[in-house]
Design an enzyme around this catalytic site. Structure first.
Site, mmCIF file in Angstrom:
data_model
loop_
_atom_site.group_PDB
_atom_site.id
_atom_site.type_symbol
_atom_site.label_atom_id
_atom_site.label_comp_id
_atom_site.label_asym_id
_atom_site.label_seq_id
_atom_site.Cartn_x
_atom_site.Cartn_y
_atom_site.Cartn_z
ATOM 1 N N GLY A 133 0.907 -3.938 -4.269
ATOM 2 C CA GLY A 133 0.827 -4.194 -5.701
ATOM 3 C C GLY A 133 -0.471 -3.678 -6.284
ATOM 4 O O GLY A 133 -1.038 -2.704 -5.800
ATOM 5 N N SER A 134 -0.940 -4.335 -7.299
ATOM 6 C CA SER A 134 -2.113 -3.881 -8.038
ATOM 7 C C SER A 134 -3.402 -4.205 -7.303
ATOM 8 O O SER A 134 -3.438 -5.060 -6.409
ATOM 9 C CB SER A 134 -2.148 -4.542 -9.412
ATOM 10 O OG SER A 134 -2.407 -5.935 -9.289
ATOM 11 N N GLY A 138 -4.387 -7.533 -5.142
ATOM 12 C CA GLY A 138 -4.978 -7.484 -3.811
ATOM 13 C C GLY A 138 -6.260 -8.296 -3.742
ATOM 14 O O GLY A 138 -6.526 -9.001 -2.747
ATOM 15 N N GLU A 164 -1.630 -2.666 0.278
ATOM 16 C CA GLU A 164 -1.413 -1.339 -0.310
ATOM 17 C C GLU A 164 -1.477 -1.516 -1.815
ATOM 18 O O GLU A 164 -0.580 -2.105 -2.424
ATOM 19 C CB GLU A 164 -0.073 -0.728 0.091
ATOM 20 C CG GLU A 164 -0.005 0.727 -0.372
ATOM 21 C CD GLU A 164 1.392 1.229 -0.646
ATOM 22 O OE1 GLU A 164 1.579 1.933 -1.666
ATOM 23 O OE2 GLU A 164 2.290 0.916 0.155
#
Length: 461
Positions: free
Chosen positions: A207-208, A212, A229
């Protein structure tokens, strides 16, 4: 607790609505997952592999329906089908390497000592999956986690929350125990509480960057393993010796496919000055051949973005760049389906530079900036001038030069003469703000297992 709504980008309607679990119910899920894990890990590896492959096969029995559901949930045109080739390839590859990758590495096996290094399932794996490739990104961790003997709790993005239900139903129907693989709907507060309370042994989040950071904050002090990721701003570099037509076709597809909503989509392109004018001319023609429209129309090659708020980000980046001197080359009037909401006309920008957000921040939409460069040194400096590092694509006839340049790029994957692709035999990983950890390849099993050493002395003297 408010229900979570899935707003379809196709027509703005509420396509699905689910009530998130209470904290008590969510804790019960994780306790059940923990209780079920040891029994699952005790099953023979061949049995776990067979059940995972059977789960994928059961899922694909409904692939026509799932393609339509995906269009309603995140807008991808149905003409492109689903993600099934990749789902099969990744599952089969990870299944094929499991026995060798998970086998103990024997250091010594003699009359006095037996010493070996084993890999053991970490326990409960928590997958927080994204909406852009909802089946593929889930299977990247789901398949190796289950094969390695972990139990899995899946929380899918609200934009594609039906995907989690479909996956769980298919795997349960194939024989994977219900407590071994559970799909949940959670709000942010409950998610953070579970991580903070050490309910999981490994968390995989896609995600963003902000998301994270929230995961890292929640896990701080728990020593919970994290695979993150996050964002990307992947570059393409077209050298003077590149095959121009091939570069245009692949890089523009990499920039525009899935309405630009690809983790490793091309978001900025650097072209050698000798090819620049021709590249830009061909790129404009390529984009103008797209058709923006309803994803259920077989003529549509570009659907809506998954949510109107995502499109708003891209519109703002483009508007700011134009105000700062960038030149748009695509006339939005050529794409009458652009409604100012989720349906967004694609755009190519020139006269751009790295002072503009559109060249530095993730766009995750159908826009790409193209810059002229004098050679490798300038291109390399610009490719590395980014907070992200997921993939980089080099177009050249010289493989040695591509490897030489690639060694200097701060990125997770280097492509030559291709882009926007995952090879299950290679580790999917990134650096800088793109995150940490890796999935797929034999290293994907390392993420969901831990090393365990055995030093066995066969005699007492």
């Amino acid at each position: 607790m408010k229900p979570i709504q899935l707003i379809s980008p196709v027509d703005g309607s509420v396509y699905a609505e689910r009530q998130p679990l209470s904290r008590e119910a969510a804790v019960a899920v994780t306790k059940a997952a923990k209780a079920a894990q040891k029994g699952w890990a005790a099953r023979p590896l061949e049995e776990r592999i067979a059940l995972v492959k059977a789960g994928v096969a059961k899922l694909l029995e409904s692939k026509e329906t799932l393609v339509e559901e995906l269009a309603w949930q995140m807008g991808r045109p149905t003409r492109f089908g689903g993600e099934w080739g990749g789902v099969n390839d990744r599952t089969n590859y990870m299944a094929g390497i499991a026995a060798d990758t998970l086998a103990p590495q024997v250091v010594e096996d003699g009359a006095t000592f037996k010493r070996y290094l084993a890999r053991e399932a970490v326990g409960v794996v928590f997958i927080v999956a994204p909406w852009n490739y909802p089946y593929l990104t889930t299977i990247n961790t789901l398949a190796p986690a289950l094969i390695a003997g972990n139990s899995v709790v899946l929380k899918h993005a609200s934009q594609t929350m039906l995907v989690g239900e479909r996956l769980a139903a298919a795997f349960h129907a194939a024989g994977v125990p219900a407590d071994v693989f559970q799909n949940v709907v959670l709000d942010h507060a409950t998610t953070e509480h579970l991580i903070q309370s050490r309910a999981f042994n490994f968390v995989n989040f896609t995600g963003s960057v902000g998301g994270g950071a929230a995961m890292e904050k929640a896990a701080a002090g728990t020593f919970t393993g994290l695979g993150l990721e996050l964002g990307g701003k992947d570059p393409g570099y077209v050298r003077a010796d590149a095959d121009l037509d091939a570069a245009v076709d692949s890089l523009m597809d990499g920039a525009m496919y899935n309405a630009g909503q690809c983790c490793c989509g091309i978001e900025r392109i650097y072209v050698h000055e000798s090819l620049y004018d021709a590249f830009v001319e061909k790129a404009v023609a390529w984009v103008n051949a797209l058709k923006l429209g309803n994803p259920f129309d077989q003529a549509s090659t570009l659907g809506p973005m998954a949510n109107k708020r995502f499109a708003a980000v891209v519109r703002a980046q483009v508007a700011e760049a134009i105000a700062a001197g960038a030149k748009p080359l695509i006339d939005p009037a050529h794409f009458p389906a652009d409604d100012g909401g989720a349906y967004l006309a694609p755009q190519i920008l020139v006269n751009v530079d790295h002072s503009m957000r559109v060249m530095m921040e993730e766009s995750f939409g159908p826009v790409v900036g193209i810059m002229k460069v004098s050679g490798d040194d300038e291109a390399l400096a610009l490719m590395n001038d980014s907070p992200y590092g997921l993939t980089a694509s080099i177009w050249t006839a010289d493989a040695d030069k591509a490897a030489e340049i690639g060694a200097q790029i701060e990125t997770g994957t280097v492509f030559m003469n291709r882009c926007d692709y995952l090879d299950p035999a290679l580790c999917w990983t990134g650096c800088k703000d793109t995150g940490r950890g890796g999935s797929l390849s034999y290293l994907g099993f390392h993420s969901v297992t831990r090393p365990k050493s055995y030093h066995l002395k066969k005699v007492t003297k």
